[in-house]
Design a protein around this motif. Structure first.
Motif, PDB file in Angstrom:
ATOM      1  N   THR A  31       0.856  -1.181   0.000  1.00 47.96           N
ATOM      2  CA  THR A  31       0.000   0.000   0.000  1.00 47.96           C
ATOM      3  C   THR A  31       0.892   1.231   0.000  1.00 47.96           C
ATOM      4  O   THR A  31       1.861   1.303   0.762  1.00 47.96           O
ATOM      5  N   ARG A  32       0.563   2.174  -0.864  1.00 47.15           N
ATOM      6  CA  ARG A  32       1.286   3.449  -0.938  1.00 47.15           C
ATOM      7  C   ARG A  32       0.321   4.550  -0.517  1.00 47.15           C
ATOM      8  O   ARG A  32      -0.762   4.686  -1.097  1.00 47.15           O
ATOM      9  N   THR A  33       0.705   5.313   0.491  1.00 45.07           N
ATOM     10  CA  THR A  33      -0.175   6.352   1.028  1.00 45.07           C
ATOM     11  C   THR A  33       0.559   7.677   1.133  1.00 45.07           C
ATOM     12  O   THR A  33       1.663   7.743   1.674  1.00 45.07           O
ATOM     13  N   SER A  34      -0.076   8.737   0.622  1.00 51.09           N
ATOM     14  CA  SER A  34       0.430  10.100   0.762  1.00 51.09           C
ATOM     15  C   SER A  34      -0.490  10.869   1.698  1.00 51.09           C
ATOM     16  O   SER A  34      -1.720  10.774   1.586  1.00 51.09           O
ATOM     17  N   VAL A  35       0.101  11.600   2.614  1.00 48.43           N
ATOM     18  CA  VAL A  35      -0.647  12.478   3.517  1.00 48.43           C
ATOM     19  C   VAL A  35      -0.108  13.885   3.352  1.00 48.43           C
ATOM     20  O   VAL A  35       1.115  14.097   3.407  1.00 48.43           O
ATOM     21  N   GLU A  36      -1.007  14.818   3.139  1.00 45.11           N
ATOM     22  CA  GLU A  36      -0.622  16.225   3.019  1.00 45.11           C
ATOM     23  C   GLU A  36      -1.472  17.062   3.959  1.00 45.11           C
ATOM     24  O   GLU A  36      -2.710  17.022   3.896  1.00 45.11           O
ATOM     25  N   PHE A  37      -0.825  17.771   4.869  1.00 47.34           N
ATOM     26  CA  PHE A  37      -1.520  18.728   5.721  1.00 47.34           C
ATOM     27  C   PHE A  37      -1.540  20.054   4.965  1.00 47.34           C
ATOM     28  O   PHE A  37      -0.501  20.679   4.733  1.00 47.34           O
ATOM     29  N   LEU A  38      -2.724  20.440   4.555  1.00 44.95           N
ATOM     30  CA  LEU A  38      -2.900  21.597   3.685  1.00 44.95           C
ATOM     31  C   LEU A  38      -2.835  22.901   4.461  1.00 44.95           C
ATOM     32  O   LEU A  38      -3.078  22.944   5.672  1.00 44.95           O
ATOM     33  N   ASN A  39      -2.550  23.962   3.755  1.00 44.51           N
ATOM     34  CA  ASN A  39      -2.542  25.283   4.365  1.00 44.51           C
ATOM     35  C   ASN A  39      -3.962  25.835   4.406  1.00 44.51           C
ATOM     36  O   ASN A  39      -4.257  26.925   3.904  1.00 44.51           O
ATOM     37  N   GLU A  40      -4.834  25.036   4.972  1.00 43.49           N
ATOM     38  CA  GLU A  40      -6.258  25.370   5.104  1.00 43.49           C
ATOM     39  C   GLU A  40      -6.704  24.916   6.482  1.00 43.49           C
ATOM     40  O   GLU A  40      -6.267  23.873   6.969  1.00 43.49           O
ATOM     41  N   ARG A  77      -2.067  15.077  15.095  1.00 48.77           N
ATOM     42  CA  ARG A  77      -2.179  16.526  15.316  1.00 48.77           C
ATOM     43  C   ARG A  77      -1.877  16.910  16.767  1.00 48.77           C
ATOM     44  O   ARG A  77      -1.317  17.980  17.031  1.00 48.77           O
ATOM     45  N   VAL A  78      -2.233  16.048  17.694  1.00 44.67           N
ATOM     46  CA  VAL A  78      -1.968  16.324  19.109  1.00 44.67           C
ATOM     47  C   VAL A  78      -0.476  16.471  19.361  1.00 44.67           C
ATOM     48  O   VAL A  78      -0.048  17.223  20.242  1.00 44.67           O
ATOM     49  N   GLN A  79       0.346  15.785  18.575  1.00 47.54           N
ATOM     50  CA  GLN A  79       1.792  15.778  18.778  1.00 47.54           C
ATOM     51  C   GLN A  79       2.531  16.823  17.933  1.00 47.54           C
ATOM     52  O   GLN A  79       3.746  16.983  18.080  1.00 47.54           O
ATOM     53  N   SER A  80       1.819  17.504  17.041  1.00 45.82           N
ATOM     54  CA  SER A  80       2.491  18.391  16.094  1.00 45.82           C
ATOM     55  C   SER A  80       1.825  19.762  16.024  1.00 45.82           C
ATOM     56  O   SER A  80       0.682  19.878  15.581  1.00 45.82           O
ATOM     57  N   ALA A  81       2.576  20.777  16.432  1.00 43.76           N
ATOM     58  CA  ALA A  81       2.053  22.138  16.317  1.00 43.76           C
ATOM     59  C   ALA A  81       1.886  22.521  14.852  1.00 43.76           C
ATOM     60  O   ALA A  81       0.990  23.294  14.494  1.00 43.76           O
ATOM     61  N   ARG A  82       2.738  21.978  13.980  1.00 42.12           N
ATOM     62  CA  ARG A  82       2.678  22.303  12.551  1.00 42.12           C
ATOM     63  C   ARG A  82       1.378  21.833  11.919  1.00 42.12           C
ATOM     64  O   ARG A  82       0.815  22.476  11.030  1.00 42.12           O
ATOM     65  N   ALA A  83       0.896  20.684  12.361  1.00 39.78           N
ATOM     66  CA  ALA A  83      -0.286  20.091  11.728  1.00 39.78           C
ATOM     67  C   ALA A  83      -1.562  20.304  12.524  1.00 39.78           C
ATOM     68  O   ALA A  83      -2.650  19.979  12.035  1.00 39.78           O
ATOM     69  N   ALA A  84      -1.450  20.860  13.710  1.00 42.06           N
ATOM     70  CA  ALA A  84      -2.559  20.865  14.662  1.00 42.06           C
ATOM     71  C   ALA A  84      -3.864  21.416  14.112  1.00 42.06           C
ATOM     72  O   ALA A  84      -4.940  20.895  14.405  1.00 42.06           O
TER      73      ALA A  84
END
Length: 341
Positions: free
Chosen positions: A41-50, A88-95
């Motif tokens: 399985t190939r999975t991409s995750v992108e946290f958008l600037n939204e 998200r709980v662990q990352s201020a960047r993605a929160a």
């Protein structure tokens, strides 16, 4: 903020079946698996600037996910978002950012080939990396377990034991490497694809029904502990006959406990048993091959490379298999380079 991960499914030589804590995916028993090369399985995750909670997103979360080009909705999307929330709980960047998840399988999903294990491992790794985290293998294994129990084993390559653990928070329940992929290069797992349809009853629901209603479940739990000890010793000794016997016995005991549920949980089909009987006859004639089955109709056989073609031919013909897949021992989850970035 994007990352792509590739993970392989793992095939439980000694099964995981039943949870003592459904929210944390904590098992009643330990289990032992072989990571499978040849399937991924190939999975991409992108946290958008939204912002998270964008009304354009489903279910009020803003997260979107696709599998093989088809959008995930309802409970399936909710599982993905629940995993992302842990990251998200662990990352201020993605929160506070919504995420886009794109997954692609090169094998059937929901057909008893551990697609949720590969999917959960790839999702956990890609999400953590996209969020800028640097988790240890153990931390990734625990994170993947929250999506799908067996996914905790797919973070590692080779042969992996999922330790049952004793702590209520699940911090000691994760996959550990028993032997690397180089331990037994001659070993093969032959998968026969008799049906590519998604099963009507998910593993999650099948487990729950078995635990709640099968009078045979407690016996399965007691027997599984002994099966695990014997299988681990046989694996380390590279004793195929002992490992195969423990694996086959454990698979039938698991399915027997499931068939005792109300109503019965039945994943075997006529093609499954036809393949088993064909290989049983091969074994009587001296070919070392042993049967196992996850929560689906597609049988698998453990054997050496020198016997794999013969096993696939005889069992595949008996079952009317649509495809035959030859799996060597696979590697750990890996981060893939982002094209054009």
């Amino acid at each position: 903020m994007r990352a792509t991960a590739r993970a392989h499914p793992n095939l439980a030589l000694i099964k995981y079946w039943g949870k003592r804590d459904g929210a944390l995916n904590l098992p009643f028993t330990g289990s032992l698996s072989m990571t499978l090369d040849g399937l991924s399985t190939r999975t991409s995750v992108e946290f958008l600037n939204e912002p998270l909670g964008d009304p354009r997103g489903p279910a009020g979360t803003g997260d979107t996910a696709t599998l093989n080009g088809a959008p995930l909705e309802g409970a399936k999307l909710a599982r993905v978002s629940a995993l992302l929330a842990l990251v998200r709980v662990q990352s201020a960047r993605a929160a506070k950012r919504r995420a886009r998840v794109v997954s692609q399988n090169d094998f059937p999903a929901g057909a008893g080939l551990a697609s949720s294990a590969a999917g959960g491992a790839a999702l956990a790794a890609a999400a953590a990396w996209a969020a800028g985290l640097a988790p240890t293998p153990t931390e990734l294994s625990i994170l993947a377990r929250r999506y799908s129990g067996s996914a905790c084993r797919s973070l590692h390559g080779g042969f992996v034991e999922w330790v049952r653990g004793e702590r209520a928070d699940g911090s000691d329940s994760h996959g550990i490497l028993v032997a690397p992929s180089t331990h037994w290069p001659e070993l093969r797992m032959v998968a026969l694809i008799c049906s590519e349809e998604e099963k009507a009853l998910s593993s999650r629901d099948g487990m729950r029904r078995t635990v709640e209603s099968s009078p045979f479940y407690n016996g399965w739990v007691e027997a599984a502990a002994a099966d695990l000890e014997k299988a681990r010793a046989a694996l380390l000794a590279r004793d195929l006959e002992r490992l195969g016997a423990a694996m086959e016995r454990n698979a039938f005991r698991m399915h027997a406990s499931a068939m005792g549920a109300v109503p019965p949980v039945l994943y075997m089909r006529a093609a499954t048993l036809a393949a088993y009987e064909a290989v049983l006859e091969l074994r009587r004639r001296g070919t070392g091959a042993w049967f196992t089955l996850d929560a689906g109709p597609n049988p698998l056989f453990l054997c050496l490379a020198s016997d794999a073609e013969r096993v696939a031919e005889v069992a595949g013909e008996a079952a009317g298999a649509r495809r035959r897949i030859f799996c060597t021992v696979g590697g750990a989850v890996e981060r893939l380079a982002e094209e054009g970035r």
